[in-house]
Every structure is written in C-alpha cells, then in structure tokens.
Motif scaffolding. Sequence first.
Motif, PDB file in Angstrom:
ATOM      1  N   GLN A   1       0.781  -1.157  -0.221  1.00 46.56           N
ATOM      2  CA  GLN A   1       0.390  -0.163  -0.059  1.00 46.56           C
ATOM      3  C   GLN A   1       0.901   1.132  -0.095  1.00 46.56           C
ATOM      4  N   VAL A   2       2.384   1.103   0.248  1.00 48.57           N
ATOM      5  CA  VAL A   2       2.930   2.193   0.352  1.00 48.57           C
ATOM      6  C   VAL A   2       3.594   2.766  -1.276  1.00 48.57           C
ATOM      7  N   ASP A   3       3.543   3.991  -1.319  1.00 49.49           N
ATOM      8  CA  ASP A   3       4.240   4.564  -2.425  1.00 49.49           C
ATOM      9  C   ASP A   3       5.647   4.979  -1.856  1.00 49.49           C
ATOM     10  N   LEU A   4       6.674   4.414  -2.532  1.00 51.41           N
ATOM     11  CA  LEU A   4       8.195   4.452  -2.304  1.00 51.41           C
ATOM     12  C   LEU A   4       8.916   5.394  -3.402  1.00 51.41           C
ATOM     13  N   TYR A   5       9.329   6.626  -2.863  1.00 46.21           N
ATOM     14  CA  TYR A   5       9.831   7.314  -3.868  1.00 46.21           C
ATOM     15  C   TYR A   5      11.440   7.467  -3.619  1.00 46.21           C
ATOM     16  N   MET A   6      12.208   7.350  -4.779  1.00 42.98           N
ATOM     17  CA  MET A   6      13.529   7.224  -4.788  1.00 42.98           C
ATOM     18  C   MET A   6      14.088   7.798  -6.084  1.00 42.98           C
ATOM     19  N   HIS A   7      15.402   8.173  -6.333  1.00 43.26           N
ATOM     20  CA  HIS A   7      15.787   8.566  -7.570  1.00 43.26           C
ATOM     21  C   HIS A   7      16.056   7.413  -8.460  1.00 43.26           C
ATOM     22  N   ARG A   8      15.633   7.530  -9.801  1.00 43.58           N
ATOM     23  CA  ARG A   8      15.605   6.489 -10.678  1.00 43.58           C
ATOM     24  C   ARG A   8      16.791   5.662 -10.784  1.00 43.58           C
ATOM     25  N   ASP A   9      17.915   6.120 -10.669  1.00 45.46           N
ATOM     26  CA  ASP A   9      19.045   5.560 -10.687  1.00 45.46           C
ATOM     27  C   ASP A   9      19.218   4.689  -9.326  1.00 45.46           C
ATOM     28  N   SER A  10      18.679   5.045  -8.254  1.00 50.23           N
ATOM     29  CA  SER A  10      18.573   4.384  -6.875  1.00 50.23           C
ATOM     30  C   SER A  10      17.604   3.097  -7.261  1.00 50.23           C
ATOM     31  N   VAL A  11      16.740   3.409  -8.024  1.00 50.30           N
ATOM     32  CA  VAL A  11      15.874   2.032  -8.435  1.00 50.30           C
ATOM     33  C   VAL A  11      16.790   0.981  -9.089  1.00 50.30           C
ATOM     34  N   SER A  12      17.502   1.502  -9.952  1.00 53.98           N
ATOM     35  CA  SER A  12      18.312   0.605 -10.545  1.00 53.98           C
ATOM     36  C   SER A  12      19.154  -0.226  -9.878  1.00 53.98           C
ATOM     37  N   VAL A  13      19.992   0.747  -8.983  1.00 53.38           N
ATOM     38  CA  VAL A  13      20.950   0.106  -7.846  1.00 53.38           C
ATOM     39  C   VAL A  13      20.177  -0.842  -6.873  1.00 53.38           C
ATOM     40  N   TYR A  14      19.194  -0.472  -6.551  1.00 54.62           N
ATOM     41  CA  TYR A  14      18.582  -1.373  -5.448  1.00 54.62           C
ATOM     42  C   TYR A  14      18.084  -2.771  -6.198  1.00 54.62           C
ATOM     43  N   ASP A  15      17.558  -2.433  -7.306  1.00 54.52           N
ATOM     44  CA  ASP A  15      17.416  -3.820  -8.165  1.00 54.52           C
ATOM     45  C   ASP A  15      18.532  -4.706  -8.405  1.00 54.52           C
ATOM     46  N   GLY A  16      19.771  -3.973  -8.503  1.00 48.96           N
ATOM     47  CA  GLY A  16      20.914  -4.944  -8.485  1.00 48.96           C
ATOM     48  C   GLY A  16      21.471  -5.467  -7.211  1.00 48.96           C
ATOM     49  N   VAL A  17      21.077  -4.856  -6.142  1.00 48.52           N
ATOM     50  CA  VAL A  17      21.676  -5.315  -5.005  1.00 48.52           C
ATOM     51  C   VAL A  17      20.418  -6.591  -4.543  1.00 48.52           C
ATOM     52  N   VAL A  18      19.175  -6.380  -4.890  1.00 46.70           N
ATOM     53  CA  VAL A  18      18.165  -7.664  -4.815  1.00 46.70           C
ATOM     54  C   VAL A  18      18.648  -8.742  -5.696  1.00 46.70           C
ATOM     55  N   ALA A  19      18.882  -8.317  -6.875  1.00 49.05           N
ATOM     56  CA  ALA A  19      19.293  -9.454  -7.858  1.00 49.05           C
ATOM     57  C   ALA A  19      20.558 -10.321  -7.255  1.00 49.05           C
ATOM     58  N   SER A  20      21.560  -9.636  -6.866  1.00 47.81           N
ATOM     59  CA  SER A  20      22.796 -10.042  -6.265  1.00 47.81           C
ATOM     60  C   SER A  20      22.627 -10.901  -4.937  1.00 47.81           C
ATOM     61  N   GLY A  21      21.515 -10.827  -4.323  1.00 44.15           N
ATOM     62  CA  GLY A  21      21.367 -11.639  -3.200  1.00 44.15           C
ATOM     63  C   GLY A  21      21.801 -11.091  -2.175  1.00 44.15           C
ATOM     64  N   GLU A  22      22.289  -9.779  -2.218  1.00 44.60           N
ATOM     65  CA  GLU A  22      22.819  -8.899  -0.991  1.00 44.60           C
ATOM     66  C   GLU A  22      21.732  -8.381  -0.005  1.00 44.60           C
ATOM     67  N   TRP A  23      20.624  -8.281  -0.652  1.00 39.96           N
ATOM     68  CA  TRP A  23      19.561  -7.785   0.162  1.00 39.96           C
ATOM     69  C   TRP A  23      18.109  -8.310  -0.415  1.00 39.96           C
ATOM     70  N   TYR A  24      17.047  -7.853   0.332  1.00 38.39           N
ATOM     71  CA  TYR A  24      15.677  -8.366  -0.170  1.00 38.39           C
ATOM     72  C   TYR A  24      14.994  -7.404  -0.844  1.00 38.39           C
ATOM     73  N   GLY A  25      14.017  -7.655  -1.854  1.00 43.88           N
ATOM     74  CA  GLY A  25      13.228  -6.740  -2.436  1.00 43.88           C
ATOM     75  C   GLY A  25      12.082  -6.120  -1.445  1.00 43.88           C
ATOM     76  N   THR A  26      11.416  -5.495  -1.894  1.00 42.52           N
ATOM     77  CA  THR A  26      10.211  -4.906  -1.247  1.00 42.52           C
ATOM     78  C   THR A  26       8.974  -4.811  -2.205  1.00 42.52           C
ATOM     79  N   LYS A  27       7.854  -5.160  -1.205  1.00 36.79           N
ATOM     80  CA  LYS A  27       6.467  -5.199  -1.725  1.00 36.79           C
ATOM     81  C   LYS A  27       5.889  -3.680  -1.993  1.00 36.79           C
ATOM     82  N   ALA A  28       6.606  -2.736  -1.761  1.00 39.84           N
ATOM     83  CA  ALA A  28       6.127  -1.225  -1.918  1.00 39.84           C
ATOM     84  C   ALA A  28       6.084  -0.891  -3.474  1.00 39.84           C
ATOM     85  N   ASN A  29       5.062   0.156  -3.802  1.00 38.53           N
ATOM     86  CA  ASN A  29       5.069   0.624  -5.033  1.00 38.53           C
ATOM     87  C   ASN A  29       6.150   1.618  -5.211  1.00 38.53           C
ATOM     88  N   VAL A  30       7.279   1.190  -6.025  1.00 31.69           N
ATOM     89  CA  VAL A  30       8.318   1.935  -6.355  1.00 31.69           C
ATOM     90  C   VAL A  30       8.198   2.998  -7.445  1.00 31.69           C
TER      91      VAL A  30
END
Length: 461
Positions: A121-150
């Motif tokens: 239910q949460v709208d999560l705002y960040m810079h679009r480059d941060s979205v790409s980096v976060y997706d990379g972190v999740v893909a690498s297995g370094e951290w978990y994803g989020t259910k929020a609306n990014v």
Amino acid sequence: MRPTITFFSGLNTIGGTHVLIGCGEDAILFDYGARPSAHYDWLNPAVHMELPRGLRQHLLTRKAPPVFGLYDPDYLGDLSYEDVIQNAWDGMQFPRYKRVSAFVSHIHQDHMELLPFLGEQVDLYMHRDSVSVYDGVVASGEWYGTKANVIGLADGEERQIGEQLHIQLRETDHDIAGASALLVTAGGHKILYTGDWRTHGRHRDYVERLFADMAAQHLDMIITETTQLKEETLWQKQLPQKELELPGLYREMLQGAQGLCYLNILCRNVERVADFIKVTKECGRTLVLDRATALLWHTAATEGLSHLEGDPVLEETGAIRLFEGEDPSGLPYETVSLREIVHHKKDYVFYLIYPKTPIMAELERTGEQGVPSHYFHADGNPLFAGDKILHAWLDDFGVRYHFHGTFGHAIPREITRMMKLASPKLVAPLHGNHPELLDTGEIPKLLPTFGQTFDLDKLFS
C-alpha cells in the motif's frame, strides 16, 4: 490535521534516520534504514534481525519507526500499535495518518535496510538511478526486495501527495549513484532533507546548485547529515581526496605492477565501477568478478543509469570474466579458471570483496611467484584502512596495499558554508555522533529528542 514533523531516530547516530512530515491525511517518512540506538551496539553479522520476524524486533527496540501505515501486515502478525507505543516508547503519542509514503535518499544500508518490511500500500519514492541500484542489490542476493510501489523520479521531478503535501527530488552527490535530497512542502512550510552529501565528488555541481536554489525558496528548515562532524575535524580545511582522482591513482598502480592486482571498491558505487572497468581494459588487464558483484553491476547497468546513458562501458563484456565455480547463467560474461589467472597474473585484476578474502591463499601460493601483488582499496568493506583481518592476509603474502578512500560526506566547514548559502530559518543537524557541534552562524539550530513532534505552524510562527 495541522502540519507536523516527528523525529524518531538517527539524531546522534550515523544512519538510521527516521523523520515523518505530515499534513491533513497524508505523511511521508524518510529515510528507511536502520542503525543501533544512540547508546547500544546490539547487532553484528552474528546477531541480526531478519524476515519474517525482524520487523517486530525492529519495532520493539525502536529501530523501526512506529508508523504502522508503512508495514506489511504479514510481518506485523498480532503485534499492535498500542504494544509498540506502550512497551517500546513509554506511552508517547505520535501523529497518525490515513496514508503514509516513504522516501529513500540512496541505497546504502543505513538508509534502506528496512525496505523489505514495507507493505504494498506504500508509495516509495527514490531517484530512478537508486531504483536500478536497488534492483541490482536484490538480484545479487545482497538484500531483500520490497512489496512497496516503487516510484523512480528524475532530478527536479515533483509529486503531489494527497491534498496538502508536495515533494520535489533533487539530486546531490554521495559515493553512490542516485543520491538525492527531498524538498517537502507541508501546509505552506518548506523543509529540505539533504540525505548524505559531499562537495568533493563527481557531481559537486549538483550540490552547489541545490543549496543556491534553496536560498530562493526561503526555506523554513534544512535537515542535514553531519557524519564528519567531530571535535578533531571542526577546523579541517582540506577536502578529502576527490572522487575523480581515483581512476588515475588506480591506473598508476596497474602500470607499475608486474603481478596480480586486487580491487576492493563498493559495487553499489556503479559510476566508480564503470571508471575502473575502463581503466582495467586500457591497461591491458581483465577484471575478474564473483557472481554477486557481476549481477549487481549488470542489473543496474542494463536497467539504466542517467549518468552512464550511452556510455560504451555498458556494452563492455569482453573485459570482464567470472571466476571459476561462479554460475554464469543470466550474465553475458565468460568464466576464467584459477589456473589461467595464477599462470598469467599480470593479465588480471581480481575484484576481491572482503568476505572472499581467503581466495588470496590460492591466488598467491600457486602459479607464478616472486613478483608482489597489489591491493587497491577504495571504500569497499571494510570501510577504513586499519582492518586487522585484512592486513593479516596482506602481510602474510607480502601484498602491497594502496588505500584511497574518498569518504561520502561533507567536512564540517562545507556543511556550514552550505547552510549559510541556503539560509533557512532553522537547521536540524542529525545523522552524526555530534550534531550539536555544527556551526550554523546566526541560523538557529533545532536539536530534537527521540520521538519529539513539532507543530510546524507554531515552530515557524
């Protein structure tokens, strides 16, 4: 509801900043990382909080803000808001809102660690480059994803949140792509949250422009980080080593080395990684990666990074290899064997992240001998130069150490200069061990206590 601001944490620690600004039925929370409380260091890699019970543990130790509209109900279980307020916050009362959004200034753990606990239910705002980096972190297995609306925003992009909240994202400079400040307008009051920033990075111009622009906004408050603020740095005049000096120092090391070279930089700093891929290739060497590092880089790069748009490095696959035993599926890189590396050491740079340091034994005690290896360390974990474990390995094998940390935070003099340039009515320093030391000239400082709420109309009347 009248416009308010509540400071939950991060007030005298480096990281774990949780600030809530609300007006009417809507609010926005920033940032969303975690740090131990001001007086206790409770966590380490052996003692940690994980899904699914971790949210409850974070809430009951005040390491997550008591803003229940943010969370995934599955992780809350039967834990109630009243339980947290009465038992963790001694019955303190906080504003409550119908809708709560979140903002993450950048993808460092102390600013984004709690993202997996957000609800859909949460709208999560960040810079679009941060979205790409976060997706990379999740893909690498370094951290978990989020259910929020990014929701990824570009520099300067704005959003209306409900009827009485307005936000604008402004890109800054830090040692990671996408680092941003947030300008919040609530009930007519303008508040800038800086996130982490510095004036010695590759995008210093963003920082200078941000604070100059804020002077024209007639801000009510700036909430700024103060990581580098301590007694011994108060009168520091010289800026730390500049980000754009690093590729040249790396090139210098490679050109002078006849044996194997190691590289330890934080892969989340994808613009730096791009620079080092280029220099490695130009010096006639191949960069060897583990799978997790390769996934982070490849995912972030292919999703898109604004400052690397159209850069040939994004298509560069021949200068990168995966180390033997690493799964190449989903990646465009060939693998290279230990045998190949140790018999042609001058042809390779091994990207050696801290947890995999013992690979050095195989690389140093097999194959070509007699020529020293070199280790280039620039803000990869461990963050500082004096780690005893790392140096035990380096010393045992006679590896020559090159430390070139740039640090991601402004020196105190620069914070003071920017606060005076922007000239808000009030400065709230936090995200540092000694925020009270900040010199703001004639601008008053706000030093809130944990959980303190201010009515913005009264604060600026």
